[in-house]
Design a protein around this motif. Structure first.
Motif, PDB file in Angstrom:
ATOM      1  N   TYR A 139       0.841  -1.200   0.000  1.00  0.00           N
ATOM      2  CA  TYR A 139       0.000   0.000   0.000  1.00  0.00           C
ATOM      3  C   TYR A 139       0.877   1.251   0.000  1.00  0.00           C
ATOM      4  O   TYR A 139       0.625   2.203  -0.749  1.00  0.00           O
ATOM      5  N   GLU A 140       1.917   1.244   0.813  1.00  0.00           N
ATOM      6  CA  GLU A 140       2.796   2.403   0.885  1.00  0.00           C
ATOM      7  C   GLU A 140       3.613   2.559  -0.401  1.00  0.00           C
ATOM      8  O   GLU A 140       3.846   3.674  -0.874  1.00  0.00           O
ATOM      9  N   VAL A 141       4.038   1.430  -0.982  1.00  0.00           N
ATOM     10  CA  VAL A 141       4.723   1.488  -2.278  1.00  0.00           C
ATOM     11  C   VAL A 141       3.809   2.121  -3.313  1.00  0.00           C
ATOM     12  O   VAL A 141       4.212   3.013  -4.074  1.00  0.00           O
ATOM     13  N   CYS A 142       2.555   1.667  -3.342  1.00  0.00           N
ATOM     14  CA  CYS A 142       1.580   2.191  -4.294  1.00  0.00           C
ATOM     15  C   CYS A 142       1.380   3.693  -4.097  1.00  0.00           C
ATOM     16  O   CYS A 142       1.394   4.468  -5.059  1.00  0.00           O
ATOM     17  N   ARG A 143       1.210   4.098  -2.861  1.00  0.00           N
ATOM     18  CA  ARG A 143       0.964   5.505  -2.563  1.00  0.00           C
ATOM     19  C   ARG A 143       2.147   6.379  -2.976  1.00  0.00           C
ATOM     20  O   ARG A 143       1.970   7.427  -3.606  1.00  0.00           O
ATOM     21  N   ARG A 144       3.356   5.943  -2.654  1.00  0.00           N
ATOM     22  CA  ARG A 144       4.549   6.727  -2.998  1.00  0.00           C
ATOM     23  C   ARG A 144       4.805   6.720  -4.502  1.00  0.00           C
ATOM     24  O   ARG A 144       5.195   7.745  -5.073  1.00  0.00           O
ATOM     25  N   LEU A 145       4.578   5.572  -5.140  1.00  0.00           N
ATOM     26  CA  LEU A 145       4.777   5.490  -6.585  1.00  0.00           C
ATOM     27  C   LEU A 145       3.785   6.390  -7.307  1.00  0.00           C
ATOM     28  O   LEU A 145       4.138   7.086  -8.261  1.00  0.00           O
ATOM     29  N   ARG A 146       2.553   6.403  -6.852  1.00  0.00           N
ATOM     30  CA  ARG A 146       1.529   7.198  -7.521  1.00  0.00           C
ATOM     31  C   ARG A 146       1.819   8.696  -7.420  1.00  0.00           C
ATOM     32  O   ARG A 146       1.399   9.478  -8.272  1.00  0.00           O
ATOM     33  N   ALA A 147       2.558   9.092  -6.400  1.00  0.00           N
ATOM     34  CA  ALA A 147       2.894  10.506  -6.238  1.00  0.00           C
ATOM     35  C   ALA A 147       3.861  10.991  -7.313  1.00  0.00           C
ATOM     36  O   ALA A 147       3.945  12.194  -7.578  1.00  0.00           O
ATOM     37  N   VAL A 148       4.586  10.044  -7.954  1.00  0.00           N
ATOM     38  CA  VAL A 148       5.599  10.446  -8.934  1.00  0.00           C
ATOM     39  C   VAL A 148       5.409   9.805 -10.302  1.00  0.00           C
ATOM     40  O   VAL A 148       6.129  10.117 -11.243  1.00  0.00           O
ATOM     41  N   SER A 149       4.437   8.893 -10.438  1.00  0.00           N
ATOM     42  CA  SER A 149       4.294   8.159 -11.696  1.00  0.00           C
ATOM     43  C   SER A 149       2.833   7.782 -11.935  1.00  0.00           C
ATOM     44  O   SER A 149       2.081   7.533 -10.988  1.00  0.00           O
ATOM     45  N   ASN A 150       2.463   7.727 -13.218  1.00  0.00           N
ATOM     46  CA  ASN A 150       1.128   7.272 -13.606  1.00  0.00           C
ATOM     47  C   ASN A 150       1.136   5.839 -14.136  1.00  0.00           C
ATOM     48  O   ASN A 150       0.174   5.414 -14.764  1.00  0.00           O
TER      49      ASN A 150
ATOM     50  N   VAL B 136      -2.743  17.909 -15.003  1.00  0.00           N
ATOM     51  CA  VAL B 136      -3.141  17.273 -13.750  1.00  0.00           C
ATOM     52  C   VAL B 136      -2.659  15.831 -13.778  1.00  0.00           C
ATOM     53  O   VAL B 136      -2.908  15.100 -14.746  1.00  0.00           O
ATOM     54  N   GLY B 137      -1.967  15.410 -12.735  1.00  0.00           N
ATOM     55  CA  GLY B 137      -1.450  14.046 -12.678  1.00  0.00           C
ATOM     56  C   GLY B 137      -2.542  13.051 -12.340  1.00  0.00           C
ATOM     57  O   GLY B 137      -2.943  12.917 -11.179  1.00  0.00           O
ATOM     58  N   LEU B 138      -3.043  12.348 -13.353  1.00  0.00           N
ATOM     59  CA  LEU B 138      -4.091  11.355 -13.150  1.00  0.00           C
ATOM     60  C   LEU B 138      -3.555   9.957 -13.414  1.00  0.00           C
ATOM     61  O   LEU B 138      -2.689   9.767 -14.272  1.00  0.00           O
ATOM     62  N   THR B 139      -4.075   8.979 -12.699  1.00  0.00           N
ATOM     63  CA  THR B 139      -3.745   7.597 -13.008  1.00  0.00           C
ATOM     64  C   THR B 139      -4.464   7.208 -14.301  1.00  0.00           C
ATOM     65  O   THR B 139      -5.421   7.881 -14.715  1.00  0.00           O
ATOM     66  N   PRO B 140      -4.019   6.132 -14.977  1.00  0.00           N
ATOM     67  CA  PRO B 140      -4.730   5.710 -16.186  1.00  0.00           C
ATOM     68  C   PRO B 140      -6.211   5.466 -15.950  1.00  0.00           C
ATOM     69  O   PRO B 140      -7.057   5.813 -16.780  1.00  0.00           O
ATOM     70  N   THR B 141      -6.547   4.871 -14.814  1.00  0.00           N
ATOM     71  CA  THR B 141      -7.953   4.611 -14.513  1.00  0.00           C
ATOM     72  C   THR B 141      -8.712   5.902 -14.285  1.00  0.00           C
ATOM     73  O   THR B 141      -9.845   6.062 -14.763  1.00  0.00           O
ATOM     74  N   GLU B 142      -8.120   6.829 -13.568  1.00  0.00           N
ATOM     75  CA  GLU B 142      -8.781   8.116 -13.342  1.00  0.00           C
ATOM     76  C   GLU B 142      -9.028   8.838 -14.656  1.00  0.00           C
ATOM     77  O   GLU B 142     -10.094   9.427 -14.859  1.00  0.00           O
ATOM     78  N   PHE B 143      -8.050   8.787 -15.564  1.00  0.00           N
ATOM     79  CA  PHE B 143      -8.259   9.463 -16.843  1.00  0.00           C
ATOM     80  C   PHE B 143      -9.362   8.792 -17.644  1.00  0.00           C
ATOM     81  O   PHE B 143     -10.193   9.463 -18.254  1.00  0.00           O
ATOM     82  N   ARG B 144      -9.389   7.439 -17.667  1.00  0.00           N
ATOM     83  CA  ARG B 144     -10.442   6.761 -18.424  1.00  0.00           C
ATOM     84  C   ARG B 144     -11.818   7.110 -17.876  1.00  0.00           C
ATOM     85  O   ARG B 144     -12.773   7.290 -18.646  1.00  0.00           O
ATOM     86  N   LEU B 145     -11.926   7.211 -16.566  1.00  0.00           N
ATOM     87  CA  LEU B 145     -13.204   7.578 -15.960  1.00  0.00           C
ATOM     88  C   LEU B 145     -13.596   9.001 -16.348  1.00  0.00           C
ATOM     89  O   LEU B 145     -14.731   9.258 -16.773  1.00  0.00           O
ATOM     90  N   LEU B 146     -12.642   9.927 -16.235  1.00  0.00           N
ATOM     91  CA  LEU B 146     -12.916  11.313 -16.601  1.00  0.00           C
ATOM     92  C   LEU B 146     -13.236  11.428 -18.090  1.00  0.00           C
ATOM     93  O   LEU B 146     -14.147  12.164 -18.495  1.00  0.00           O
TER      94      LEU B 146
END
Length: 229
Positions: free
Chosen positions: A61-72, A151-161
């Motif tokens: 979970y922490e890896v995911c959270r930290r990775l998401r802060a710098v990468s999509n 805006v830094g969005l994850t791939p899933t967030e962008f597909r939803l938007l």
């Protein structure tokens, strides 16, 4: 050729996934703990990360959270923690998909293929950006901009938007959004959509600004047609 990074401390699980993914045509790298996994995942050649929740050094979970802060980079989380709260927490931390253990390696491969396909398919034809107030959704470049800033969005967030932005003003049910964002065979929770909408709102509507994603109570969500919507 896609490079899939597997961050998994169980040697049997990791080797099984490597075997199936390489057979499916992917290049595969592995890491056995959270710290080295995070370091490897931030490198530009990684196309997707398969991430175990329970890891030594730094949990998934922490890896995911930290990775998401710098990468999509797309992230699939693997875990034996299957409660609804755990799934929502994983998605809230930035995961794009969630596979409970025990799992079928073929299912993981299928989800890898689906997520890579969705992340890399810009659509058959270029489309004019959708603009609502300061928000611009660029369907061709696959990015969102707020007041001109990306805006830094994850791939899933962008597909939803993007689903909402291609039909501004139309109300989509949660079931429709799940089918369009995750695919028709997705068997996750309806709350998955709510979690991603919450994350989108945090990024698009800072400090209580204009609400671009409107909740239609009892139905689902829609993108506002204008600033006054």
């Amino acid at each position: 050729m896609s490079l899939v990074l597997i961050v998994e401390d169980d040697e049997v699980v990791a080797n099984t996934l490597v075997l199936y993914l390489e057979h499916a045509g992917h290049t595969v790298a592995t890491a056995r703990d959270g710290i080295s996994g995070l370091e490897r995942a931030t490198q530009s050649d990684v196309s997707l990360v398969v991430l175990d929740w329970m890891l030594p050094g730094l949990n998934g979970y922490e890896v995911c959270r930290r990775l998401r802060a710098v990468s999509n980079v797309p992230i699939i989380m693997l875990t034996a923690r299957t409660s609804e709260e755990d799934r929502v927490r994983g998605l809230d931390g930035g995961a794009d998909d969630y596979v409970p253990k025990p799992f079928s390696p073929r299912e993981v491969v299928a989800r890898v293929h689906a997520l890579l396909r969705r992340a890399g398919d810009p659509g058959a034809e270029p489309a004019e950006p959708t603009r609502v107030g300061d928000l611009e959704v660029d369907h061709w470049r696959r990015e969102a901009r707020l007041a001109g800033q990306a805006v830094g969005l994850t791939p899933t967030e962008f597909r939803l938007l993007e689903t909402l932005a291609r039909h501004p003003g139309r109300t989509f049910t949660r079931e429709e959004l799940i089918a369009r964002t995750f695919g028709p065979d997705y068997e996750g929770l309806d709350r998955t959509v709510d979690t991603h909408v919450t994350n989108l709102r945090r990024k698009l509507e800072p400090q209580g600004g204009h609400r671009y994603i409107v909740t239609v109570h009892g139905l689902g969500y829609r993108l506002a047609l204008s600033d006054d919507d």
